[in-house]
Write an enzyme that holds these catalytic residues in place. Structure first.
Site, PDB file in Angstrom:
ATOM      1  N   HIS A  10       0.821  -1.206   0.000  1.00 52.54           N
ATOM      2  CA  HIS A  10       0.000   0.000   0.000  1.00 52.54           C
ATOM      3  C   HIS A  10       0.857   1.259   0.000  1.00 52.54           C
ATOM      4  O   HIS A  10       0.587   2.208  -0.723  1.00 52.54           O
ATOM      5  CB  HIS A  10      -0.939   0.017   1.213  1.00 52.54           C
ATOM      6  CG  HIS A  10      -1.899   1.163   1.165  1.00 52.54           C
ATOM      7  ND1 HIS A  10      -1.583   2.418   1.623  1.00 52.54           N
ATOM      8  CD2 HIS A  10      -3.142   1.249   0.660  1.00 52.54           C
ATOM      9  CE1 HIS A  10      -2.613   3.227   1.421  1.00 52.54           C
ATOM     10  NE2 HIS A  10      -3.579   2.544   0.838  1.00 52.54           N
ATOM     11  N   LEU A  71      -3.564  -7.037   4.066  1.00 48.91           N
ATOM     12  CA  LEU A  71      -4.203  -7.930   5.038  1.00 48.91           C
ATOM     13  C   LEU A  71      -5.677  -8.163   4.745  1.00 48.91           C
ATOM     14  O   LEU A  71      -6.255  -9.152   5.196  1.00 48.91           O
ATOM     15  CB  LEU A  71      -4.060  -7.362   6.453  1.00 48.91           C
ATOM     16  CG  LEU A  71      -2.644  -7.356   7.021  1.00 48.91           C
ATOM     17  CD1 LEU A  71      -2.653  -6.789   8.429  1.00 48.91           C
ATOM     18  CD2 LEU A  71      -2.044  -8.753   7.015  1.00 48.91           C
ATOM     19  N   GLY A  74     -10.728  -5.781  -0.627  1.00 47.91           N
ATOM     20  CA  GLY A  74     -11.376  -4.475  -0.730  1.00 47.91           C
ATOM     21  C   GLY A  74     -11.042  -3.871  -2.076  1.00 47.91           C
ATOM     22  O   GLY A  74     -10.554  -4.566  -2.962  1.00 47.91           O
ATOM     23  N   HIS A  76      -8.716  -1.855  -3.155  1.00 42.86           N
ATOM     24  CA  HIS A  76      -7.321  -1.875  -3.617  1.00 42.86           C
ATOM     25  C   HIS A  76      -6.982  -3.242  -4.225  1.00 42.86           C
ATOM     26  O   HIS A  76      -6.414  -3.320  -5.303  1.00 42.86           O
ATOM     27  CB  HIS A  76      -6.347  -1.619  -2.453  1.00 42.86           C
ATOM     28  CG  HIS A  76      -6.387  -0.218  -1.943  1.00 42.86           C
ATOM     29  ND1 HIS A  76      -6.608   0.867  -2.758  1.00 42.86           N
ATOM     30  CD2 HIS A  76      -6.234   0.293  -0.699  1.00 42.86           C
ATOM     31  CE1 HIS A  76      -6.586   1.976  -2.043  1.00 42.86           C
ATOM     32  NE2 HIS A  76      -6.366   1.650  -0.778  1.00 42.86           N
TER      33      HIS A  76
END
Lengths: 128, 165
Positions: A10, A71, A74, A76
Site C-alpha cells: 500500500h 491484510l 477491498g 485496492h
C-alpha cells in the site's frame, strides 16, 4: 524463462513503516524461488507499481508474479491492483503476468497471529 | 493464575468498504479450531461490526478472565499505538475481573515470507485477478459514505438487483 516476483504494498507516509516488507523481500530473495524480487507501492512511496514492473523487466524478466502485501480484501486488492497490472500487460504483451491473492489469506498469517498472542501471554506471566 | 484458557480478540481497523471483514473471520475460525482459547472473537476500531467493545463483551460472556488482544496490522502505527490503548482501558473498566493483554502486530517474521511465497505459488492469470466479493455483503455496513455505495460494483446493489445493476 526468467521469473520476477513483485510484492505490491500500500505504501505509507511514514517510510519507516515499509522496513518490514523490505525484510520480507530480502528473505524471499534468499529462498531463490525467483530470479528477481521487487517491491512496488500503490501510494505514497516509490517505486510505484508500474515503475516496479519496469524494474523487473530491466532484469530480463519474462514472467512477473505479483502478490498483494495486504491484510484485507477491498477495492485496492479487487480493483486498483488488477487495474495497474492490466495496464502493465497492455504495455508489455510479450510478458506473462500472474497475480496471487493477498497475503492476509494465508494460514501462515493465522499462525503468526497465534504466535504474537502467545508471546504477549508469556511476557505478562514473566512480570506478574 | 487461573487454569482457564485465555480468550483472544483479533483487533482491526474496520472499513467502509465491503468484504474487508471476510479475512478476519477466516483467521478467527482457524484459531478457534486450535482449541487453545476459551473464545476467539474479532472486533473493529471503526465502521465495521462487531466493535472491539462487542468482542470484549462476548469474551466476558464466555467467562474469560484473561483476554489477549492481537492487532491485525502489519506495523505498529497510530491505530495500534494511540487509538487502541484507550479502547482497551475502557474495556478494563467495564470488565474489571478480566486481565487484558496487548500483543504486538504482525511485523516481520518468517511466516510473512512464507505467506508471500504461498500466495505467489497460487498466482493465476488475468481472468482470475478480480477476486470475487461474494461474501462481501455479509460485512457491509451499507453506509452512504462508502465510495461504492449504489455503484454498479457495489455487491449489495448487485445482490438486490439479481446481479443486474
Amino acid at each position: 524463462m526468467t521469473r520476477a516476483l513483485l510484492i505490491m504494498v500500500h505504501g505509507s507516509p511514514r517510510p519507516e513503516a515499509n522496513a518490514d516488507v523490505y525484510r520480507v523481500a530480502e528473505a524471499v530473495k534468499g529462498s531463490r524461488t525467483f530470479d528477481h524480487v521487487e517491491v512496488g507501492f500503490l501510494e505514497c512511496n516509490q517505486p510505484d507499481i508500474l515503475k516496479a514492473v519496469e524494474n523487473c523487466l530491466a532484469t530480463g524478466a519474462t514472467q512477473i508474479t505479483a502478490v498483494a502485501y495486504f491484510l484485507h480484501t477491498g477495492s485496492h486488492v479487487c480493483e486498483d491492483l488488477p487495474g495497474l497490472l492490466e495496464e502493465a500487460r497492455k504495455r508489455h504483451p510479450e510478458v506473462e503476468f500472474l497475480m496471487g491473492s493477498y497475503v492476509g489469506r494465508s494460514p501462515h498469517v493465522t499462525a503468526l497471529l497465534a504466535r504474537r498472542g502467545t508471546e504477549a501471554l508469556t511476557r505478562s506471566r514473566g512480570i506478574s | 493464575m487461573s487454569n482457564l484458557k485465555p480468550a483472544l480478540i483479533l483487533f482491526s481497523h474496520g472499513s467502509l468498504l465491503c468484504g474487508a471483514g471476510e479475512t478476519l473471520r477466516e483467521h478467527a475460525e482457524r484459531l478457534r479450531a486450535t482449541e487453545e482459547y476459551l473464545a476467539v472473537e474479532y472486533g473493529y476500531l471503526n465502521y465495521s461490526l462487531p466493535s472491539f467493545e462487542e468482542a470484549a463483551e462476548r469474551c466476558a460472556a464466555a467467562g474469560a478472565v484473561q483476554i489477549v488482544v492481537v492487532p491485525y496490522f502489519l506495523v505498529s502505527g497510530k491505530f495500534v499505538r494511540e487509538d487502541l490503548p484507550p479502547r482497551i482501558e475502557a474495556a478494563r473498566r467495564e470488565h474489571p475481573q478480566i486481565e487484558f493483554i496487548l500483543a504486538e502486530p504482525l511485523g516481520f517474521h518468517e511466516e510473512m515470507t512464507a505467506a508471500v511465497l504461498e500466495m505467489a505459488a497460487m498466482a493465476r492469470p488475468p481472468e482470475h485477478w478480480r477476486h470475487d466479493m461474494l461474501a462481501a455483503p455479509d460485512f457491509c455496513a451499507h453506509r452512504p459514505d462508502c465510495p461504492l455505495f449504489g455503484s454498479p460494483i457495489c455487491p449489495v446493489t448487485a445482490e438486490a438487483t439479481g446481479g443486474h445493476p
